[in-house]
Scaffold this motif. Structure first.
Motif, PDB file in Angstrom:
ATOM      1  N   LYS A 152     -27.396  49.649  -3.457  1.00 53.74           N
ATOM      2  CA  LYS A 152     -26.592  49.392  -4.647  1.00 53.74           C
ATOM      3  C   LYS A 152     -26.133  50.720  -5.239  1.00 53.74           C
ATOM      4  CE  LYS A 152     -29.408  45.334  -5.852  1.00 53.74           C
ATOM      5  NZ  LYS A 152     -30.259  44.734  -6.913  1.00 53.74           N
ATOM      6  N   SER A 153     -24.984  50.714  -5.888  1.00 60.23           N
ATOM      7  CA  SER A 153     -24.526  51.924  -6.567  1.00 60.23           C
ATOM      8  C   SER A 153     -25.418  52.210  -7.769  1.00 60.23           C
ATOM      9  CB  SER A 153     -23.074  51.768  -7.030  1.00 60.23           C
ATOM     10  OG  SER A 153     -22.989  50.906  -8.154  1.00 60.23           O
ATOM     11  N   ALA A 154     -25.398  53.474  -8.210  1.00 60.86           N
ATOM     12  CA  ALA A 154     -26.178  53.853  -9.389  1.00 60.86           C
ATOM     13  C   ALA A 154     -25.740  53.058 -10.613  1.00 60.86           C
ATOM     14  CB  ALA A 154     -26.026  55.353  -9.640  1.00 60.86           C
ATOM     15  N   VAL A 155     -24.448  52.810 -10.716  1.00 60.13           N
ATOM     16  CA  VAL A 155     -23.940  52.044 -11.863  1.00 60.13           C
ATOM     17  C   VAL A 155     -24.394  50.591 -11.800  1.00 60.13           C
ATOM     18  CG1 VAL A 155     -21.806  51.063 -12.826  1.00 60.13           C
ATOM     19  CG2 VAL A 155     -21.986  53.525 -12.423  1.00 60.13           C
ATOM     20  N   LYS A 156     -24.462  50.007 -10.622  1.00 60.97           N
ATOM     21  CA  LYS A 156     -24.950  48.626 -10.508  1.00 60.97           C
ATOM     22  C   LYS A 156     -26.405  48.537 -10.944  1.00 60.97           C
ATOM     23  CE  LYS A 156     -25.393  44.660  -7.408  1.00 60.97           C
ATOM     24  NZ  LYS A 156     -25.110  44.096  -6.065  1.00 60.97           N
ATOM     25  N   LEU A 157     -27.214  49.484 -10.516  1.00 62.37           N
ATOM     26  CA  LEU A 157     -28.627  49.485 -10.908  1.00 62.37           C
ATOM     27  C   LEU A 157     -28.770  49.607 -12.420  1.00 62.37           C
ATOM     28  CD1 LEU A 157     -30.042  51.810  -8.097  1.00 62.37           C
ATOM     29  CD2 LEU A 157     -30.422  49.340  -8.323  1.00 62.37           C
ATOM     30  N   CYS A 158     -27.953  50.466 -13.022  1.00 61.97           N
ATOM     31  CA  CYS A 158     -27.993  50.632 -14.484  1.00 61.97           C
ATOM     32  C   CYS A 158     -27.530  49.359 -15.184  1.00 61.97           C
ATOM     33  CB  CYS A 158     -27.110  51.817 -14.880  1.00 61.97           C
ATOM     34  SG  CYS A 158     -27.074  52.183 -16.643  1.00 61.97           S
ATOM     35  N   SER A 159     -26.507  48.716 -14.644  1.00 65.68           N
ATOM     36  CA  SER A 159     -25.981  47.476 -15.233  1.00 65.68           C
ATOM     37  C   SER A 159     -27.027  46.379 -15.207  1.00 65.68           C
ATOM     38  CB  SER A 159     -24.731  47.022 -14.476  1.00 65.68           C
ATOM     39  OG  SER A 159     -23.738  48.022 -14.494  1.00 65.68           O
ATOM     40  N   GLU A 160     -27.735  46.276 -14.089  1.00 65.76           N
ATOM     41  CA  GLU A 160     -28.787  45.264 -13.991  1.00 65.76           C
ATOM     42  C   GLU A 160     -29.894  45.520 -15.009  1.00 65.76           C
ATOM     43  OE1 GLU A 160     -28.258  44.143  -9.250  1.00 65.76           O
ATOM     44  OE2 GLU A 160     -29.805  45.578  -9.865  1.00 65.76           O
ATOM     45  N   LYS A 161     -30.188  46.783 -15.239  1.00 68.20           N
ATOM     46  CA  LYS A 161     -31.199  47.141 -16.249  1.00 68.20           C
ATOM     47  C   LYS A 161     -30.780  46.658 -17.638  1.00 68.20           C
ATOM     48  CE  LYS A 161     -33.214  51.242 -18.431  1.00 68.20           C
ATOM     49  NZ  LYS A 161     -33.217  52.740 -18.430  1.00 68.20           N
ATOM     50  N   HIS A 162     -29.464  46.769 -17.914  1.00 69.39           N
ATOM     51  CA  HIS A 162     -28.952  46.337 -19.220  1.00 69.39           C
ATOM     52  C   HIS A 162     -28.531  44.863 -19.233  1.00 69.39           C
ATOM     53  CE1 HIS A 162     -29.074  50.308 -20.999  1.00 69.39           C
ATOM     54  NE2 HIS A 162     -28.293  50.829 -20.058  1.00 69.39           N
ATOM     55  N   LYS A 163     -28.740  44.170 -18.108  1.00 70.18           N
ATOM     56  CA  LYS A 163     -28.372  42.759 -17.982  1.00 70.18           C
ATOM     57  C   LYS A 163     -26.876  42.533 -18.242  1.00 70.18           C
ATOM     58  CE  LYS A 163     -32.975  40.882 -19.017  1.00 70.18           C
ATOM     59  NZ  LYS A 163     -33.668  42.168 -18.784  1.00 70.18           N
ATOM     60  N   ILE A 164     -26.051  43.393 -17.643  1.00 75.29           N
ATOM     61  CA  ILE A 164     -24.596  43.270 -17.741  1.00 75.29           C
ATOM     62  C   ILE A 164     -24.072  42.673 -16.438  1.00 75.29           C
ATOM     63  CG2 ILE A 164     -22.422  44.499 -18.080  1.00 75.29           C
ATOM     64  CD1 ILE A 164     -24.052  46.749 -19.437  1.00 75.29           C
ATOM     65  N   PRO A 165     -23.261  41.624 -16.485  1.00 81.01           N
ATOM     66  CA  PRO A 165     -22.693  41.055 -15.257  1.00 81.01           C
ATOM     67  C   PRO A 165     -21.898  42.095 -14.472  1.00 81.01           C
ATOM     68  CG  PRO A 165     -22.310  39.602 -17.132  1.00 81.01           C
ATOM     69  CD  PRO A 165     -22.853  40.875 -17.695  1.00 81.01           C
ATOM     70  N   VAL A 166     -22.071  42.098 -13.154  1.00 81.14           N
ATOM     71  CA  VAL A 166     -21.452  43.097 -12.282  1.00 81.14           C
ATOM     72  C   VAL A 166     -20.407  42.444 -11.390  1.00 81.14           C
ATOM     73  CG1 VAL A 166     -21.875  44.747 -10.412  1.00 81.14           C
ATOM     74  CG2 VAL A 166     -23.518  44.545 -12.300  1.00 81.14           C
ATOM     75  N   LEU A 167     -19.249  43.084 -11.315  1.00 81.38           N
ATOM     76  CA  LEU A 167     -18.169  42.661 -10.423  1.00 81.38           C
ATOM     77  C   LEU A 167     -18.015  43.713  -9.338  1.00 81.38           C
ATOM     78  CD1 LEU A 167     -15.550  41.703 -13.167  1.00 81.38           C
ATOM     79  CD2 LEU A 167     -17.264  40.211 -12.111  1.00 81.38           C
ATOM     80  N   GLN A 168     -17.948  43.286  -8.068  1.00 76.90           N
ATOM     81  CA  GLN A 168     -17.827  44.214  -6.944  1.00 76.90           C
ATOM     82  C   GLN A 168     -16.703  43.770  -5.999  1.00 76.90           C
ATOM     83  OE1 GLN A 168     -22.307  44.076  -6.115  1.00 76.90           O
ATOM     84  NE2 GLN A 168     -21.823  46.217  -5.690  1.00 76.90           N
ATOM     85  N   PRO A 169     -15.468  43.874  -6.462  1.00 73.01           N
ATOM     86  CA  PRO A 169     -14.351  43.407  -5.627  1.00 73.01           C
ATOM     87  C   PRO A 169     -14.171  44.279  -4.389  1.00 73.01           C
ATOM     88  CG  PRO A 169     -13.521  44.655  -7.492  1.00 73.01           C
ATOM     89  CD  PRO A 169     -15.002  44.479  -7.730  1.00 73.01           C
TER      90      PRO A 169
END
Length: 309
Positions: A46-63
């Motif tokens: 996973k990208s560093a930003v995806k890991l951070c987003s999951e920590k903050h419980k922010i929905p992630v889009l990966q087009p």
């Protein structure tokens, strides 16, 4: 309350995402590049930003494609006021730029219009710039050519490696968001056009760009070593082996470029086009980093050339 989408991928973007959360502008969604295989085991990462987003419980889009109609329609449904972009890694298409009500802004790691493009950190080091910083700019069609909201500057101490400067500018980008973003959203900071006469560009880095040319000056090569530390790593050829150079120091001794002036515990001194370069730390392929003294003990022979011109 403003609806923000954040777009970013590498570690450089993480402080900016954290800054948005800290100032109460937690993104409704995060866009980051798809998970990719990496490392020797080619495991999905996973990208560093995806890991951070999951920590903050922010929905992630990966087009897979940011011009895909389904993805664009989703962004329209989210109806963001702004998309904040930090090192996403793909140029936004004009249709995507038009969706947010206020627009898209980019946190760029240089003082635009200087060093538009993919490798501004390496370029400012290689060129011996005395200052750098981050720019908050309004994104438009084209490469980093949109109008500027603000500059945030730091001095360069002429010992910076790319890794160290990357961390400094990542943190500076976060501070820029804390300082300016709310005012930009409220319309209290106006943008101004870039001076096209001052624009210069930098491209994506290839491994071949990191090859050291002993015909260059020692000062240039010393900056070259710092600029490519740690990715992809400055290197020279020792016979058929590419040897990475991690730490070096410019001196004033002169001889034929590529000639080894000395090789001992103080370092390996190589003549350059002007002056000489004392190499202090090296790495052979597949091996650990070692000091020049260790390299001399393990590998170096006075009868074997250090490089190929």
């Amino acid at each position: 309350m403003f609806r923000i989408i954040f777009a970013g991928t590498p570690e450089f973007a993480v402080p900016s995402l954290n800054a948005l959360v800290k100032i109460g502008l937690k993104p409704s969604h995060v866009i980051t590049q798809p998970d990719r295989k990496s490392g020797r085991g080619k495991k999905i990462s996973k990208s560093a930003v995806k890991l951070c987003s999951e920590k903050h419980k922010i929905p992630v889009l990966q087009p897979k494609s940011i011009i895909d109609a389904k993805f664009l329609n989703l962004i329209k449904e989210i109806n963001p006021d702004m998309i904040v972009v930090v090192a996403y890694g793909i140029i936004f298409h004009e249709e995507l730029l038009k969706i947010p009500k206020i627009g898209c802004i980019n946190i760029h790691a240089s003082l635009l219009p200087r060093w538009r493009g993919a490798s501004p950190i390496q370029s400012c080091i290689m060129n011996g710039d005395l200052k750098t910083g981050v720019t908050i700019m309004k994104m438009e069609k084209g490469l980093d050519n949109g109008p500027i909201y603000s500059h945030h500057k730091i001095k360069l101490n002429q010992t910076e490696t790319a890794d160290h400067l990357n961390k400094k500018l990542a943190d500076l980008g976060a501070e820029a968001i804390k300082s300016d973003l709310e005012s930009i959203l409220l319309g209290n900071i106006k943008f101004k056009s870039q001076n096209e006469n001052e624009a210069c560009y930098t491209g994506k880095i290839k491994k071949s760009n990191a090859l050291m040319d002993w015909k260059n000056s020692s000062k240039s090569l010393e900056r070259h070593v710092r600029a490519f530390n740690s990715i992809p790593g400055a290197y020279f050829m020792y016979g058929d082996e590419p040897i990475k150079c991690w730490k070096a120091e410019a001196k004033k001794n002169n001889a034929k470029p590529g000639h080894i002036i000395s090789a001992d515990k103080r370092g390996i001194e190589v003549a350059c086009g002007k002056g000489s370069l004392v190499i202090h730390e090296l790495q052979r392929p597949g091996k650990n980093r070692i000091s020049a003294a260790e390299f001399c003990d393990q590998v170096y022979s006075a009868n074997k050339p250090l490089l190929s011109l």
